[in-house]
Design an enzyme around this catalytic site. Structure first.
Site, short mmCIF file in Angstrom:
data_model
loop_
_atom_site.label_atom_id
_atom_site.label_comp_id
_atom_site.label_asym_id
_atom_site.label_seq_id
_atom_site.Cartn_x
_atom_site.Cartn_y
_atom_site.Cartn_z
N LYS A 88 41.60 38.07 -35.16
CA LYS A 88 42.15 36.56 -34.89
C LYS A 88 40.80 35.72 -34.66
CE LYS A 88 45.25 37.62 -32.13
NZ LYS A 88 45.39 39.08 -32.19
N THR A 89 40.11 36.26 -33.74
CA THR A 89 38.85 35.56 -33.14
C THR A 89 37.86 35.46 -34.39
OG1 THR A 89 39.26 36.23 -30.91
CG2 THR A 89 37.06 35.49 -31.50
N THR A 120 48.90 36.55 -29.18
CA THR A 120 49.57 38.05 -29.27
C THR A 120 51.11 37.72 -29.07
OG1 THR A 120 49.11 38.53 -27.10
CG2 THR A 120 47.47 39.04 -28.53
N ASP A 138 42.26 30.75 -27.56
CA ASP A 138 42.95 32.16 -27.54
C ASP A 138 44.03 32.17 -26.67
OD1 ASP A 138 43.14 34.55 -28.16
OD2 ASP A 138 41.58 35.48 -27.12
N ARG A 140 39.16 46.88 -34.01
CA ARG A 140 38.77 47.00 -32.81
C ARG A 140 38.72 48.31 -31.98
NH1 ARG A 140 41.10 42.78 -28.68
NH2 ARG A 140 40.03 41.35 -29.89
#
Length: 345
Positions: free
Chosen positions: A72-73, A166, A117, A225
């Site tokens: 997402k980032t 999230t 975020d 990640r």
């Protein structure tokens, strides 16, 4: 244990250091061409960015939803980079009052991107002030008290709000409706993860075999990640034990030492399933009971451990509680109880 293995374990126990976090940032792509996976979302964003560039407008407000670690980032960074705009980042809990929000908004240049975020964690007052900012590009400031109070309208330059969450269900309907594009990111298939691992290995200057890339990919829980984190840890073992070359045998050895099994489950995942199977005959068992038995907060179980177990079909949520499925028994090498429900076992 040899001295070299002890040094590898010492490196592992030290955890992620600041230079590793810098490595993680350096592995992030800054163009759509370099971003692997999430093809429908990526192609849509490419069109939106190009259309906005041709019209000289900011990209429409965008919301990225999904589990942590899926990009997402990174997509927010690419969106700003492809639009030729500056990205300004903030976290929902860090914006405590509307004064901080006003400070963020007033420093934006035309077409800039404001990335928030965990946007579902904005407090109600800040969120309400954000409504007029994203719709009308202005922010209302109340000056004075009582009958002498005045509302001042502070104009803002056109900008793009990009939110990431999230927990989509915790985002209010008024906030969600103000995003022009809502993108739900899904877990990655093994082929996409292997491509990400191979790209990261090239950037790190690491010699990686196809077998090692496949081994890391299938144990990465569908999450880039985690894939990059396992790659860094396996690189440590390769550097100390295998002359810097990461092959299949070294990758398997590293993952075994990290207690990541062939399904991508770590020690806590297996402990979660073991408690349900051995202590409660496979369930059902309430989440509060599980939290007490595992000495973990309920939110941690629901947000961190259960999503992947549910996605793999290892656990089921029922009205009476959590139930270990037949796949969980098979994975741990256990026999289902004789009175098991046919639908689950």
């Amino acid at each position: 244990m040899t001295e070299m293995e002890a040094r590898a374990n010492e490196n592992l126990s030290m955890g992620e250091q600041p230079d590793e976090r810098a490595f993680d940032r350096s592995l992030r792509p800054d163009r759509f061409e370099d971003f692997v996976g999430q093809e429908p979302i990526k192609e849509n964003l490419r069109i939106f960015v190009e259309a906005a560039r041709q019209r000289g407008e900011p990209v429409d407000h965008t919301l990225f939803c999904g589990p942590p670690g899926l990009g997402k980032t990174t997509l927010a960074l690419i969106l700003a980079s492809e639009r030729g705009a500056t990205l300004h980042s903030a976290s929902g809990p860090a914006i405590e009052h509307k004064g901080q929000l006003a400070a963020l908004l007033t420093k934006l240049e035309p077409n800039d991107v404001l990335f928030i975020d965990e946007i579902h964690r904005l407090n109600a007052t800040v969120e309400e002030n954000l409504y007029t900012a994203v719709e009308d590009f202005r922010i209302d400031i109340v000056n004075g008290d009582g009958p002498y109070a005045q509302t001042l309208q502070l104009p803002l330059v056109p900008f793009t709000l990009v939110g990431a969450t999230t927990r989509t269900g915790l985002l209010t309907n008024p906030m969600r409706s103000r995003f022009g594009y809502v993108a739900r990111l899904d877990y990655y298939p093994d082929d996409a993860l292997r491509a990400i691992i191979e790209r990261s290995a090239r950037l790190l200057g690491l010699s990686l075999t196809t077998e090692a890339g496949h081994e890391l990919a299938r144990r990465s829980r569908g999450t880039p990640r985690i894939a990059n984190r396992l790659l860094r840890r396996a690189r440590d073992f390769a550097q100390v034990l295998a002359d810097g070359k990461l092959n299949g045998a070294t990758a398997r050895q590293a993952l075994e030492r990290l207690e990541v099994d062939e399904a991508g489950l770590d020690q806590m995942d297996r402990r979660y399933l073991t408690v349900i199977i051995e202590h409660y005959d496979g369930g059902p068992v309430g989440i509060e009971t599980l939290a007490a038995a595992l000495s973990e907060p309920r939110d941690t179980l629901e947000d961190v451990y259960e999503p992947y177990l549910l996605q793999r079909g290892l656990v089921a949520r029922t009205a009476r509680g959590r139930v270990a499925t037949r796949h969980a028994f098979e994975h741990l090498g256990k026999e289902p109880p004789s009175g098991a429900q046919p639908g689950l076992f």
